[in-house]
Scaffold this motif. Structure first.
Motif, short mmCIF file in Angstrom:
data_model
loop_
_atom_site.label_atom_id
_atom_site.label_comp_id
_atom_site.label_asym_id
_atom_site.label_seq_id
_atom_site.Cartn_x
_atom_site.Cartn_y
_atom_site.Cartn_z
N THR A 68 0.84 -1.20 0.00
CA THR A 68 0.00 0.00 0.00
C THR A 68 0.87 1.25 0.00
N PHE A 69 0.30 2.33 -0.49
CA PHE A 69 0.91 3.65 -0.30
C PHE A 69 -0.20 4.69 -0.37
N ILE A 70 0.10 5.89 0.14
CA ILE A 70 -0.89 6.97 0.15
C ILE A 70 -0.88 7.64 -1.21
N ASP A 71 -1.94 7.47 -1.96
CA ASP A 71 -2.01 8.05 -3.29
C ASP A 71 -2.13 9.57 -3.18
N PRO A 72 -1.29 10.33 -3.91
CA PRO A 72 -1.32 11.79 -3.78
C PRO A 72 -2.54 12.46 -4.41
N VAL A 73 -3.24 11.76 -5.29
CA VAL A 73 -4.47 12.31 -5.87
C VAL A 73 -5.66 11.99 -4.99
N LEU A 74 -5.80 10.72 -4.61
CA LEU A 74 -6.93 10.31 -3.77
C LEU A 74 -6.75 10.67 -2.30
N THR A 76 -5.62 8.78 -0.05
CA THR A 76 -5.99 7.61 0.76
C THR A 76 -5.06 6.46 0.41
N PRO A 77 -4.95 5.45 1.28
CA PRO A 77 -4.12 4.29 0.96
C PRO A 77 -4.72 3.49 -0.20
N VAL A 78 -3.86 3.02 -1.10
CA VAL A 78 -4.29 2.17 -2.21
C VAL A 78 -3.38 0.95 -2.28
N HIS A 79 -3.95 -0.16 -2.74
CA HIS A 79 -3.17 -1.39 -2.96
C HIS A 79 -2.62 -1.32 -4.39
N TRP A 80 -1.48 -0.67 -4.53
CA TRP A 80 -1.01 -0.21 -5.83
C TRP A 80 -0.52 -1.33 -6.75
N GLU A 81 -0.13 -2.50 -6.23
CA GLU A 81 0.31 -3.61 -7.09
C GLU A 81 -0.45 -4.89 -6.76
N ALA A 82 -1.75 -4.73 -6.52
CA ALA A 82 -2.57 -5.85 -6.06
C ALA A 82 -2.93 -6.84 -7.16
N LEU A 83 -3.17 -6.34 -8.38
CA LEU A 83 -3.74 -7.22 -9.41
C LEU A 83 -2.72 -7.76 -10.40
N HIS A 84 -1.88 -6.86 -10.97
CA HIS A 84 -0.97 -7.28 -12.03
C HIS A 84 0.34 -6.49 -11.95
N THR A 85 1.44 -7.15 -12.27
CA THR A 85 2.75 -6.51 -12.37
C THR A 85 3.38 -7.01 -13.67
N PHE A 86 3.63 -6.10 -14.64
CA PHE A 86 4.02 -6.57 -15.97
C PHE A 86 4.71 -5.45 -16.75
N ARG A 118 0.82 2.32 -11.94
CA ARG A 118 1.97 3.06 -11.41
C ARG A 118 3.21 2.22 -11.67
N LEU A 119 4.39 2.81 -11.51
CA LEU A 119 5.64 2.08 -11.77
C LEU A 119 6.35 1.76 -10.47
N GLY A 120 6.62 0.47 -10.25
CA GLY A 120 7.42 0.02 -9.13
C GLY A 120 8.86 -0.16 -9.54
N GLU A 135 6.89 1.00 -2.10
CA GLU A 135 6.01 1.97 -2.72
C GLU A 135 6.44 2.24 -4.15
N PRO A 136 5.53 2.68 -5.01
CA PRO A 136 5.91 3.00 -6.39
C PRO A 136 6.85 4.21 -6.43
N VAL A 137 7.63 4.30 -7.49
CA VAL A 137 8.56 5.42 -7.63
C VAL A 137 8.11 6.41 -8.70
N PHE A 138 7.09 6.04 -9.50
CA PHE A 138 6.61 6.92 -10.57
C PHE A 138 5.12 6.70 -10.71
N PHE A 139 4.33 7.79 -10.64
CA PHE A 139 2.88 7.63 -10.57
C PHE A 139 2.20 8.95 -10.90
N PRO A 140 0.89 8.91 -11.19
CA PRO A 140 0.15 10.15 -11.38
C PRO A 140 0.07 10.92 -10.06
N THR A 141 0.15 12.22 -10.17
CA THR A 141 0.02 13.08 -8.99
C THR A 141 -0.61 14.39 -9.43
N SER A 142 -0.76 15.31 -8.52
CA SER A 142 -1.41 16.59 -8.84
C SER A 142 -0.39 17.55 -9.44
N ASP A 143 0.09 17.21 -10.64
CA ASP A 143 1.06 18.04 -11.33
C ASP A 143 0.52 18.42 -12.70
#
Length: 390
Positions: A68-74, A76-86, A118-120, A135-143
């Protein structure tokens, strides 16, 4: 790879999706059965390969629902690599292999492209066994890129190292309405600066609304550094890009890119589909191409047709092919291999989110005297194959 692009228009792809689980039996099969060369590889002298799956370790990266990590847009905590990593990029740094992999969370619609990506970052001393950041190192944010990257996210990275050691990332920006190639740089793979879309404002802005993805910057093997570095040809950097057809662009700084045009002013096509071949639906740019003594070797991902394709590959499956371009003229194609150097054969390459199966390559490095090719398995896992450096 998850959206079809024909004539630069999107055709929505909706598929039945399964939640991926790594089973102990599959892990055992990866350790026992993968220590042999891939089937039927009769390569041309210019091709990179032949590739072999390592005797153990595949798949090298799998989902972790507990992350999990705190998403900067939402916020709130999100399970950022829960479903697929590819669909991984790869680079060598400080004697280790680093992989930037696409990770999908458990939000959104249960369909391809319906989650946030997001990118891990993972690192390895042997190229096979990885330690991952929490936590991911590259992701959407409020930029300034949020409008292009939210809520779909950042997808399908490729990465190169510049002459000064700066890392340059090409990736897909996906807001679930349109997509484009984004450019970002980093000194350390952790802290990133985004520059927006690759073709922004080029040629008076004529490509600002273009839908395009899959971009690999040409590299060369630096003997003194022992790793791949972005290459200049005719005092310019070159980038092969596109899905549906493969095109070219040039740059003076690795950040701002200008597409090469045909006589009509459209992006010039350098490679298209071939009937009765593994790329009979379309080719799509793979990992960063490599400038060799024989020419520029472009590894690409080919999608097989439902009818009239390669009968040795399943309908809609993706395999990895190779093409050769002139070393001093990246626009001119010299040769194109008839058969893929990698295709779905193992259970983890055939079963997952993309039901037709994929070996979708995006990361290529030279490490410990071998090529390491990293690829996405059925839009669900990360795999690796290796080959000797000739």
């Amino acid at each position: 790879m998850i959206r079809q692009q024909i004539g630069f228009e999107v055709k929505g792809v909706r598929m039945q999706r399964m939640k991926w689980k790594v089973r102990a039996g599959w892990a055992f099969a990866a350790f026992v059965l993968c220590g042999t060369a891939l089937s039927a590889q009769n390569l041309e002298p210019w091709e990179i390969g032949p590739f072999a799956r390592p005797a153990e370790g595949n798949p090298v990266i799998a989902p972790r629902p507990e992350s999990t990590f705190i998403d900067p847009v939402l916020k709130t905590p999100v399970h950022w690599e829960a479903l697929h990593t590819f669909n991984p990029a790869a680079i060598v740094r400080d004697g280790k292999v680093y992989v930037l992999y696409r990770a999908e969370d458990d939000s959104g619609a249960m369909e391809i492209g319906g989650h946030t990506s997001r990118l891990g970052l993972a690192e390895s001393e042997d190229g096979i066994h990885f330690t991952r950041r929490a936590e991911p190192v590259f992701f959407p944010t409020s930029d300034g890129e949020k409008a292009r990257e939210w809520p779909g996210g950042v997808e399908d990275p490729r990465i190169v190292e510049g002459e000064d050691g700066t890392y340059v990332l090409t990736y897909t920006q996906w807001n679930r309405q349109t997509y484009s190639v984004g450019i970002a740089t980093s000194p350390d793979l952790l802290h990133w600066t985004k520059y927006g879309t690759a073709f922004l404002h080029e040629m008076g802005g004529k490509f600002d609304s273009l839908k395009y993805k899959s971009a690999g910057i040409v590299t060369r093997l630096d003997e003194s550094k022992g790793r791949l570095i972005a290459a200049k040809i005719d005092d310019k950097y070159w980038m092969y890009w596109g899905e549906g057809a493969i095109h070219l662009a040039t740059s003076a700084d690795l950040i701002h890119w200008t597409p090469l045009e045909d006589a009509t002013g459209a992006p010039a096509e350098r490679m298209g589909p071939r009937p009765k071949h593994f790329d009979s639906t379309f080719p799509e740019t793979g990992p960063p191409p490599v400038l060799t003594s024989k020419g520029i070797v472009v590894l690409y991902n080919g999608k097989n047709a439902v009818k009239g394709g390669d009968p040795a590959l399943g309908p809609n499956a993706y395999g990895v092919g190779e093409a050769l371009f002139e070393p001093d003229n990246p626009f001119r194609i010299v040769a194109r291999a008839d058969h893929p150097v990698l295709k779905p054969e193992m259970a983890y390459e055939k079963t997952g989110q993309y039901a037709a199966g994929t070996t979708f390559a995006e990361g290529l490095v030279v490490f410990h005297g071998r090529w390491f090719l990293y690829y996405g398995c059925a839009d669900s896992l990360v795999g690796v194959v290796t080959a000797p450096v000739k």
